[in-house]
Design a protein around this motif. Structure first.
Motif, PDB file in Angstrom:
ATOM      1  N   VAL A   1      -0.062  -0.251  -9.601  1.00 56.35           N
ATOM      2  CA  VAL A   1      -1.035  -1.019  -8.424  1.00 56.35           C
ATOM      3  C   VAL A   1      -1.692   0.279  -7.840  1.00 56.35           C
ATOM      4  CG1 VAL A   1      -1.373  -2.655  -6.648  1.00 56.35           C
ATOM      5  CG2 VAL A   1       0.291  -3.040  -8.157  1.00 56.35           C
ATOM      6  N   THR A   2      -3.119   0.161  -7.630  1.00 57.15           N
ATOM      7  CA  THR A   2      -3.843   0.981  -7.083  1.00 57.15           C
ATOM      8  C   THR A   2      -4.745   0.488  -6.113  1.00 57.15           C
ATOM      9  OG1 THR A   2      -5.308   1.717  -8.955  1.00 57.15           O
ATOM     10  CG2 THR A   2      -3.266   3.134  -8.596  1.00 57.15           C
ATOM     11  N   GLN A   3      -5.406   1.162  -5.271  1.00 67.19           N
ATOM     12  CA  GLN A   3      -6.395   0.512  -4.369  1.00 67.19           C
ATOM     13  C   GLN A   3      -7.537   1.630  -4.170  1.00 67.19           C
ATOM     14  OE1 GLN A   3      -5.544  -1.233  -0.578  1.00 67.19           O
ATOM     15  NE2 GLN A   3      -3.218  -1.188  -1.068  1.00 67.19           N
ATOM     16  N   LEU A   4      -8.707   1.025  -4.291  1.00 62.15           N
ATOM     17  CA  LEU A   4      -9.995   1.622  -4.116  1.00 62.15           C
ATOM     18  C   LEU A   4     -10.552   0.905  -3.018  1.00 62.15           C
ATOM     19  CD1 LEU A   4     -10.955   2.029  -7.888  1.00 62.15           C
ATOM     20  CD2 LEU A   4      -9.807   3.817  -6.393  1.00 62.15           C
TER      21      LEU A   4
ATOM     22  N   ALA B   1     -12.755  -5.734   2.866  1.00 64.05           N
ATOM     23  CA  ALA B   1     -11.704  -5.024   3.368  1.00 64.05           C
ATOM     24  C   ALA B   1     -12.107  -3.863   3.730  1.00 64.05           C
ATOM     25  CB  ALA B   1     -10.774  -4.873   2.365  1.00 64.05           C
ATOM     26  N   GLY B   2     -13.416  -3.322   3.044  1.00 67.66           N
ATOM     27  CA  GLY B   2     -14.017  -1.895   3.179  1.00 67.66           C
ATOM     28  C   GLY B   2     -13.016  -0.662   2.633  1.00 67.66           C
ATOM     29  N   THR B   3     -12.746   0.214   3.574  1.00 68.09           N
ATOM     30  CA  THR B   3     -11.951   1.320   3.084  1.00 68.09           C
ATOM     31  C   THR B   3     -10.424   1.123   3.673  1.00 68.09           C
ATOM     32  OG1 THR B   3     -12.604   2.644   5.208  1.00 68.09           O
ATOM     33  CG2 THR B   3     -13.765   2.920   2.938  1.00 68.09           C
ATOM     34  N   THR B   4     -10.248   0.263   4.385  1.00 67.37           N
ATOM     35  CA  THR B   4      -8.695  -0.094   4.929  1.00 67.37           C
ATOM     36  C   THR B   4      -8.170  -0.396   3.803  1.00 67.37           C
ATOM     37  OG1 THR B   4      -9.233  -1.970   5.715  1.00 67.37           O
ATOM     38  CG2 THR B   4      -9.480  -0.008   7.299  1.00 67.37           C
ATOM     39  N   GLY B   5      -6.631  -0.421   3.757  1.00 68.44           N
ATOM     40  CA  GLY B   5      -5.824  -1.041   2.715  1.00 68.44           C
ATOM     41  C   GLY B   5      -5.722  -2.538   2.486  1.00 68.44           C
ATOM     42  N   ILE B   6      -5.540  -2.941   1.164  1.00 68.00           N
ATOM     43  CA  ILE B   6      -5.132  -4.489   1.377  1.00 68.00           C
ATOM     44  C   ILE B   6      -3.931  -4.584   1.115  1.00 68.00           C
ATOM     45  CG2 ILE B   6      -5.914  -6.159  -0.436  1.00 68.00           C
ATOM     46  CD1 ILE B   6      -8.245  -4.456  -1.284  1.00 68.00           C
ATOM     47  N   GLY B   7      -3.139  -5.489   1.957  1.00 66.10           N
ATOM     48  CA  GLY B   7      -1.923  -5.903   1.794  1.00 66.10           C
ATOM     49  C   GLY B   7      -1.779  -6.734   0.376  1.00 66.10           C
ATOM     50  N   TYR B   8      -0.456  -6.348  -0.414  1.00 58.96           N
ATOM     51  CA  TYR B   8      -0.133  -7.232  -1.427  1.00 58.96           C
ATOM     52  C   TYR B   8       1.340  -6.929  -2.086  1.00 58.96           C
ATOM     53  CZ  TYR B   8      -0.016  -2.327  -3.503  1.00 58.96           C
ATOM     54  OH  TYR B   8       0.388  -0.930  -3.855  1.00 58.96           O
ATOM     55  N   THR B   9       1.684  -7.789  -2.695  1.00 58.25           N
ATOM     56  CA  THR B   9       3.255  -7.786  -3.569  1.00 58.25           C
ATOM     57  C   THR B   9       2.877  -8.163  -4.905  1.00 58.25           C
ATOM     58  OG1 THR B   9       4.304  -8.523  -1.537  1.00 58.25           O
ATOM     59  CG2 THR B   9       5.559  -8.593  -3.614  1.00 58.25           C
TER      60      THR B   9
END
Length: 184
Positions: free
Chosen positions: A169-172, A73-81
């Protein structure tokens, strides 16, 4: 270390850092735990459809952590629920998968556990089975994990926790991080 590099399975002391315990009678600093995360659903729209490659857990002073690795996914966001459910129901079969604990968090991540071009497996989860390599022995909040399915580009995971507790929930880059607090 950026705080998401957990030991696989964590076990007692996982993710808490190295070093010997303080000597008996020594003063220790009080830990101030974050509050205000809430227990309502958290979501993010799809931005990239990288493949899931690993799921690991770790323990921290204030929370237990689950990290889902999606390096493509690299630096773009990951979709989630990520949300609490009354029962963990496998998508698309509708089969109820038992998950131990006082409450269940369902994690839906917009990343298949396979390469979408070749259909080669990238994460070895099996429907209704515990997550491979994850050992929750000694965790304060996490009780159980189950793999639901990976269907139409979405991977489903069930996380059994001690009670309905606040989570964030956080994204890196290439990671989705779920922290579940030990207390309110």
């Amino acid at each position: 270390m950026d705080g998401t590099e957990e030991r696989r399975g964590g076990g007692p002391g996982g993710g808490r850092g190295a070093g010997p315990p303080p000597p008996p009678g020594a003063a220790t600093a009080a830990v101030v735990c974050p509050t205000g995360w809430g227990s309502l659903p958290k979501t993010a729209a799809d931005a990239d459809n990288g493949s899931l490659t690993d799921i690991r857990t770790g323990q921290h002073d204030c929370y237990d952590r689950m990290v889902l690795d999606v390096p493509t996914a690299g630096t773009t966001g990951i979709g989630y629920t990520v949300h609490y459910v009354d029962a963990f129901i496998q998508d698309p079969s509708g089969i109820r998968i038992p998950v131990s604990g006082g409450a269940i968090i369902e994690i839906l991540v917009s990343s298949p556990s396979y390469d979408p071009e070749t259909y080669t497996e990238t994460y070895p989860g099996r429907g209704g089975r515990p997550l491979p390599g994850v050992d929750l022995t000694g965790y304060r909040t996490f009780r159980d994990t189950k793999f639901g399915a990976s269907f139409e580009g979405v991977t489903q995971v069930g996380l059994g926790v001690r009670a309905r507790l606040p989570f964030r929930v956080t994204q890196l880059s290439g990671r989705l991080v779920i922290d579940v607090a030990h207390t309110w």
